[in-house]
Scaffold this active site. Structure first.
Site, PDB file in Angstrom:
ATOM      1  CE  LYS A 271      -5.363  -0.348   3.120  1.00 54.43           C
ATOM      2  NZ  LYS A 271      -6.143  -0.727   4.179  1.00 54.43           N
TER       3      LYS A 271
ATOM      4  CG  HIS B 254      -0.183  -0.072   2.553  1.00 57.33           C
ATOM      5  ND1 HIS B 254       0.296   1.156   2.907  1.00 57.33           N
ATOM      6  CD2 HIS B 254      -0.010  -0.750   3.437  1.00 57.33           C
ATOM      7  CE1 HIS B 254       0.841   1.016   4.315  1.00 57.33           C
ATOM      8  NE2 HIS B 254       0.495  -0.206   4.583  1.00 57.33           N
ATOM      9  N   GLY B 255       0.329   2.384  -0.449  1.00 50.57           N
ATOM     10  CA  GLY B 255       0.958   3.504  -0.437  1.00 50.57           C
ATOM     11  C   GLY B 255       0.152   4.721   0.113  1.00 50.57           C
TER      12      GLY B 255
ATOM     13  CG  ASP C 123       8.394   9.339 -10.327  1.00 53.64           C
ATOM     14  OD1 ASP C 123       9.622   9.680  -9.609  1.00 53.64           O
ATOM     15  OD2 ASP C 123       7.738   8.775  -9.366  1.00 53.64           O
TER      16      ASP C 123
END
Length: 441
Positions: A37, A32-33, A146
């Site tokens: 999730k 998760h961030g 990124d």
């Protein structure tokens, strides 16, 4: 499925059978961030396993990331390539967005590098696959913005897969000068022209990031490092780095051309693919797993990037899938029992103008300070002399991502005890409502 996760009722994407949209059975949590999730899931109609990213709509709207979500969906549908994580389908309910994505089982490339630098022949295979994916994206007018080892996953055969297109830009995002103008990317991998915020070529900025990645694969540490974010940016701007002695001359030459701080003279992707180091053929077959890393020796220790236990624990195989985890810098704003840190750094989703207003509010306490400010810098200076002259506090604001800025606050002059008192009675109360905190989705 063992350990299957019950799904909410039909009003939120589930059904009376407990399946997501009648097709997917959710299993264990993979990671998760900040905003999402990721679960292991299985399509019961096909039996195929996928990585199901679940994003809470409320959080996305709250921090203004709706456009970023839409962009990620558009990009991932556009770029179909063997070295890019595939998006199978997108579903939505009243409160959540569901991304059914290719399940990449080999973990992060970062995990390999964390064990030690890679042999050149091994690093070359990964780099060739990375450049192939990046070139494919660029040919379709898509810039990743990124790229970093944490965004590079490995499948079971050891092949590289690029993920996390949340910050990607399309050719149509270019302004009239033909350049991008949004500061994106993780600080250590960001090109100098992106930091300057004067407009940049997305393809050239991606190549800089590829250069940093290649350096990390070959060296086992970052080319630009400093505990002070400002000093690190200065090193990036000057292209101030040194290649380790164990790099071959061809590898050294390619890294140097990729990490050219001048985007106009930086090597192009065509010339990268035509370089001697890049063109050297891999010794392994397509299905042969990539070989192991080189264990770092004692003389290399000074160069390594040491990570705390907590940092390492967050870097699981799927954490970066969760929408720009790299920008949740989690404020370095912790309490100290007896004294303040001389320098503090925190992240916020508020604009720079709000940060400046909060700093001005801190300075107004007791009417003891004067304030000087610009668009990205604030200096708070005492009106009267203290034990060691006038107390002076400086704050600098850096735009790191579209929805986040990093604020660095430090004592520039004066007595430490007076600085501690100012921080506890004025600065902390004024800033407590703006620094960014996150909870899993």
């Amino acid at each position: 499925m063992v350990g299957a996760k019950p799904v909410e009722n039909g009003s939120d994407g589930g059904s009376s059978t407990g399946l997501l949209h009648g097709r997917y059975e959710l299993g264990r949590l993979l990671g998760h961030g900040t905003f999402a999730k990721v679960y292991h899931a299985r399509n019961i109609q096909t039996g195929k396993s996928v990585a199901m990213k679940v994003v809470g709509k409320e959080k996305v709207v709250k921090v203004g990331m709706v456009d970023q979500i839409k962009r990620e969906i558009s990009v991932m549908r556009m770029v179909k390539h063997p070295n890019i994580v595939e998006l199978h389908e997108v579903m939505a309910s009243k409160s959540k967005i569901y991304f059914a994505m290719e399940l990449v089982r080999g973990g992060e490339l970062f995990a390999k590098v964390a064990k030690g630098r890679l042999r050149e022949d091994v690093a070359r295979v990964y780099f060739q696959q990375l450049i192939s994916a990046v070139d494919f994206c660029h040919s379709r007018g898509v810039y990743h913005r990124d790229l970093k080892p944490e965004n590079l996953l490995l499948d079971e055969e050891g092949n590289l897969k690029v993920t996390d297109f949340g910050l990607s830009a399309f050719t149509e995002h270019l302004k009239q000068d033909g350049l991008l103008h949004t500061t994106c990317g993780t600080p250590a991998y960001v090109a100098p022209e992106v930091i300057l915020k004067k407009g940049y070529d997305g393809a050239k900025a991606d190549l800089w990031s590829c250069g940093v990645i290649l350096f990390v694969l070959l060296a086992g540490y970052l080319p630009f490092q400093d505990d002070n974010l400002v000093n690190m940016y200065r090193k990036i701007y000057r292209g101030d780095f040194k290649c380790p002695g164990w790099l071959s001359s061809d590898a050294r030459r390619l890294v140097t051309k990729l990490l050219d701080p001048n985007p106009n003279t930086r090597i192009t992707i065509e010339k990268v693919m035509d370089s001697p180091w890049f063109k050297k053929q891999a010794t392994r077959s397509r299905n042969e797993p990539v070989a192991a890393t080189i264990t770092t020796t004692e003389e290399d220790v000074d160069f390594l990037v040491h990570k705390s236990k907590e940092e390492t624990e967050t870097l699981n195989a799927f954490h970066i899938i969760a929408l720009s985890e790299g920008f949740d810098l989690s404020p370095l704003f912790e309490e100290k029992k007896k004294e303040e840190k001389r320098e503090m750094r925190f992240a916020t989703s508020r604009p720079a103008s709000s940060v400046i207003s909060s700093l001005e509010e801190a300075a107004r306490v007791g009417n003891k300070f004067d304030v000087r400010k610009s668009e990205s810098r604030v200096r708070i200076e005492g009106k009267q002399n203290g034990r060691k002259g006038k107390l002076a506090v400086e704050a600098e604001i850096f735009a790191v991502a579209p929805s986040f800025v990093v604020v660095e606050v430090k004592k520039d002059h004066g007595d430490t005890l007076e600085y501690n008192n100012f921080c506890s009675t004025a600065l902390r109360p004024a800033l407590k409502d703006i620094f960014w905190t996150s909870t899993p989705a």
